[in-house]
Design a protein around this motif. Structure first.
Motif, PDB file in Angstrom:
ATOM      1  N   LEU A   3       0.859  -1.180   0.000  1.00  0.00           N
ATOM      2  CA  LEU A   3       0.000   0.000   0.000  1.00  0.00           C
ATOM      3  C   LEU A   3       0.902   1.238   0.000  1.00  0.00           C
ATOM      4  N   SER A  40      -4.356   5.720  -4.718  1.00  0.00           N
ATOM      5  CA  SER A  40      -4.219   4.741  -3.649  1.00  0.00           C
ATOM      6  C   SER A  40      -4.402   5.350  -2.276  1.00  0.00           C
ATOM      7  N   LEU A  76      -5.945  -2.029  -2.709  1.00  0.00           N
ATOM      8  CA  LEU A  76      -4.718  -1.253  -2.633  1.00  0.00           C
ATOM      9  C   LEU A  76      -4.753   0.006  -3.482  1.00  0.00           C
ATOM     10  N   ARG A  77      -5.286  -0.089  -4.690  1.00  0.00           N
ATOM     11  CA  ARG A  77      -5.201   1.040  -5.609  1.00  0.00           C
ATOM     12  C   ARG A  77      -6.149   0.847  -6.780  1.00  0.00           C
ATOM     13  N   THR A  83      -7.595  -6.159   1.135  1.00  0.00           N
ATOM     14  CA  THR A  83      -7.342  -4.719   1.069  1.00  0.00           C
ATOM     15  C   THR A  83      -7.342  -4.255  -0.381  1.00  0.00           C
TER      16      THR A  83
END
Length: 397
Positions: free
Chosen positions: A145, A169, A220-221, A218
């Motif tokens: 991240l 992000s 991330l972006r 998660t």
């Protein structure tokens, strides 16, 4: 750093010093040799933050890194294939705290920030730095991240932006305090990060492919479409082709007027598409000054290829204007460009939904959703000629 194309224009706009008091005024107006740069962590996240200040020394042209005290060191070594660069991470602030480092005058580059894990940089044999490329399947930073801000700090002042040109992000705002007071850009609306990612996830077509999710869930972006097209995630390389054909055909029978500089309203160019499919522009004397074959989708999303913008006074500004209007899906519908009415942007089904989502979730609507988002001043950029401090705030997500 794509936003450095602004440097010449912004420098030219700096107010000149009266000749009668040149020496005293110039001394008073000199930016500090070391500028305090504070990183405030309001992210609400518990992970360790790591910071990296990397860039080019403007005097020597050498690539290198800056430590917390503001000392620039050129990279040395490297190999073929590239080998790991030295660990130059600066310990960042914990949640709710601030870390202040020094930024030396005379450098242009990026400040990276990563959460929970350090970034991997590589050095090539010629001293070049291989930076993170998380759109590549084998990049060691793909599941980290992280994000970055871009800056140029020289004798004319500081330019700093929160860039989404490559990806979105880590939400962060940029702020500078100096002779112009304090200005801030890049502030997301509450819940803006999730809103951007959700908008892409729910948009029909390949837009959900822009999002990269780690194995632990998660998100991330979101990659810019040009990088998703080039990298491992995939994106329709023909997405804009129908729109581009319709647009170039529109100007077979309709004039396209481009007024590239808002401060020069009488400088106009007129474009028409010929039988060969090339959009040609003439100046007020009737002289042809530029020609643009119909671009491909990748040319638009990259603002390059057939829309490459050289650093000149005519072709570059025309290319920038066309590329911005195509991202915003106003070209072919509004026949004087650029348009400065943001309400006209991204209103058609075929558009840059990535940039649309990012802009829609900024407090003031400004962002760097693509390389030439500064056309019309819709970019998330702060500037001061004599800065006294600068802050990057990692906002909640």
């Amino acid at each position: 750093m794509r936003t450095r194309t602004l440097l010449g224009l912004l420098t030219a706009l700096v107010v000149s010093i009266p000749l009668g008091s040149a020496a005293a005024a110039q001394a008073a107006a000199q930016p500090p040799s070391l500028l305090p740069l504070s990183v405030a962590n309001n992210s609400g996240r518990a992970e360790q933050v790591f910071l990296y200040v990397l860039g080019t020394d403007l005097a020597s042209g050498k690539l290198g890194y800056v430590n917390a005290a503001g000392a620039f060191t050129p990279w040395s070594g490297g190999s073929n294939p590239p080998s790991p660069a030295p660990d130059v991470a600066i310990a960042g602030p914990g949640n709710g705290s601030t870390t202040t480092i020094q930024l030396p005058r005379g450098i242009s580059g990026r400040m990276y920030m990563s959460f929970g894990q350090k970034l991997t940089f590589l050095l090539a044999q010629d001293g070049g730095l291989v930076q993170p490329a998380p759109w590549a399947a084998n990049d060691p930073n793909r599941d980290v991240l992280f994000d970055w801000s871009e800056f140029t700090y020289n004798d004319a002042g500081l330019w700093l932006n929160s860039s989404q040109v490559d990806m979105f992000s880590v939400p962060h705002a940029v702020s500078v305090t100096g002779e112009r007071g304090t200005s801030t850009e890049g502030q997301l609306k509450p819940g803006g990060r999730d809103a951007i990612l959700d908008a892409l996830a729910n948009e029909p077509g390949d837009w959900a492919k822009l999002i990269h999710t780690r194995a632990d869930g998660t998100r991330l972006r979101a990659l810019a479409p040009r990088l998703a097209m080039e990298g491992a995630d995939g994106f329709d390389p023909n997405y804009l082709d129908g729109y581009l054909t319709d647009t170039w055909n529109t100007y077979k029978s309709t004039d396209l007027t481009v007024v590239p500089f808002q401060f020069q309203p009488n400088l106009k160019y007129t474009g028409r598409t010929g039988g060969d499919g090339v959009l040609r522009f003439k100046d007020s004397t009737g002289k042809e000054v530029a020609a643009f074959p119909q671009p491909a989708t990748k040319d638009v999303f990259g603002c390059d290829g057939k829309l490459a913008a050289p650093n000149d006074d005519v072709v570059g500004p025309l290319a920038r204007t066309l590329c911005a209007a195509l991202h915003r899906s106003t070209l072919g519908f509004l026949h004087t460009q650029p348009t400065y009415d943001g309400g006209e942007f991204y209103t058609r089904p075929v558009t840059d939904h990535y940039s649309k989502a990012v802009h829609a979730n900024m407090v003031d609507g400004k962002a760097y959703g693509f390389a030439f988002d500064d056309v019309g001043n819709f970019e998330s950029l702060v500037f001061d000629g004599v800065p006294s401090s600068v802050t990057i705030t990692l906002t909640s997500f």
